[in-house]
Design a protein around this motif. Structure first.
Motif, PDB file in Angstrom:
ATOM      1  N   ALA A  80       0.942  -1.212   0.007  1.00 57.02           N
ATOM      2  CA  ALA A  80       0.024  -0.132   0.065  1.00 57.02           C
ATOM      3  C   ALA A  80       0.904   1.243   0.062  1.00 57.02           C
ATOM      4  CB  ALA A  80      -0.820  -0.065   1.082  1.00 57.02           C
ATOM      5  N   PHE A  81       1.743   1.206   0.850  1.00 55.05           N
ATOM      6  CA  PHE A  81       2.889   2.386   0.971  1.00 55.05           C
ATOM      7  C   PHE A  81       3.424   2.521  -0.583  1.00 55.05           C
ATOM      8  CE2 PHE A  81       7.284   3.962   1.363  1.00 55.05           C
ATOM      9  CZ  PHE A  81       6.999   5.042   1.820  1.00 55.05           C
ATOM     10  N   MET A  82       3.940   1.520  -1.337  1.00 56.53           N
ATOM     11  CA  MET A  82       4.416   1.864  -2.561  1.00 56.53           C
ATOM     12  C   MET A  82       3.280   2.297  -3.667  1.00 56.53           C
ATOM     13  SD  MET A  82       7.445   1.066  -1.878  1.00 56.53           S
ATOM     14  CE  MET A  82       8.389   0.974  -3.565  1.00 56.53           C
ATOM     15  N   THR A  97      -1.957   2.840   4.546  1.00 52.85           N
ATOM     16  CA  THR A  97      -0.676   2.165   5.059  1.00 52.85           C
ATOM     17  C   THR A  97      -0.901   2.072   6.492  1.00 52.85           C
ATOM     18  OG1 THR A  97       0.405   2.954   2.915  1.00 52.85           O
ATOM     19  CG2 THR A  97       1.703   2.265   4.683  1.00 52.85           C
ATOM     20  N   SER A  98      -0.939   3.305   7.168  1.00 55.90           N
ATOM     21  CA  SER A  98      -0.692   3.382   8.585  1.00 55.90           C
ATOM     22  C   SER A  98      -1.676   2.304   9.246  1.00 55.90           C
ATOM     23  CB  SER A  98      -1.173   4.691   9.059  1.00 55.90           C
ATOM     24  OG  SER A  98      -1.066   4.795  10.403  1.00 55.90           O
ATOM     25  N   GLY A 144       3.816   2.422  12.000  1.00 57.78           N
ATOM     26  CA  GLY A 144       2.577   2.977  11.581  1.00 57.78           C
ATOM     27  C   GLY A 144       2.362   4.270  11.884  1.00 57.78           C
ATOM     28  N   LEU A 145       2.838   4.630  13.095  1.00 61.12           N
ATOM     29  CA  LEU A 145       2.548   6.148  13.502  1.00 61.12           C
ATOM     30  C   LEU A 145       3.124   7.038  12.621  1.00 61.12           C
ATOM     31  CD1 LEU A 145       2.717   5.879  17.460  1.00 61.12           C
ATOM     32  CD2 LEU A 145       0.455   6.060  16.161  1.00 61.12           C
ATOM     33  N   ILE A 146       4.514   6.646  12.184  1.00 61.35           N
ATOM     34  CA  ILE A 146       5.281   7.730  11.091  1.00 61.35           C
ATOM     35  C   ILE A 146       4.367   7.891  10.054  1.00 61.35           C
ATOM     36  CG2 ILE A 146       7.245   7.603   9.599  1.00 61.35           C
ATOM     37  CD1 ILE A 146       8.756   6.561  11.754  1.00 61.35           C
TER      38      ILE A 146
END
Length: 154
Positions: A80-82, A97-98, A144-146
């Motif tokens: 998902a991040f990519m 993503t988080s 996840g928080l980042i």
């Protein structure tokens, strides 16, 4: 900004590797005559070194499922991040993503807690895979928080 995104990606990969190793490794508990993990119980005796499948108890199956889910959600979070990295509009946040990464941390925490409470006999010591699972929990939560804080910039 590119350096920050690369750092976040490397951090995510480290968390994913920790989760995979802790799930697949054979040293959740260690004793003088052998070791056990989520999948096998191995011990040595006068006839040699023998491994048998882990018990069919509900608690060990719950730990197995939770650890597999944590790996799956961490990997899905990476995908998902990519995807969001290239498709997300400028100024957007990586919420999807988080959420997946925080769910991965919750799953690994629940699995490690169940294993801590339900593991058999107390004369055994915890192995490195158990420790890696506990190390992966705060790291994946932090990751996840980042992602929750991170905004896409150009």
């Amino acid at each position: 900004m590119l350096l920050i995104l690369f750092g976040v990606l490397v951090f995510h990969l480290i968390v994913l590797i920790l989760l995979i190793v802790s799930t697949a490794s054979s040293k959740w508990t260690v004793e003088s005559q052998g070791h056990s993990d989520l999948w096998y119980n191995c011990h040595s005796d006068s006839q040699g070194y023998r491994c048998s499948q882990a018990s069919n108890e509900d608690w060990i199956q719950a730990v197995q499922a939770l650890m597999i889910l944590s790996v799956v959600f961490c990997f899905a979070s990476l995908i998902a991040f990519m995807y969001q990295l290239f498709r997300l509009v400028k100024g957007g946040r990586f919420y999807f993503t988080s959420i997946f990464q925080i769910l991965a941390s919750v799953f690994v925490m629940c699995g490690a807690i169940i294993y801590t409470i339900m593991r058999p006999d107390s004369d055994r010591q915890y192995g490195y895979a158990y420790v890696l699972a506990w190390v992966a929990f705060p790291l994946s939560l932090f990751s996840g928080l980042i992602y929750l804080i991170l905004r896409k910039k150009e």
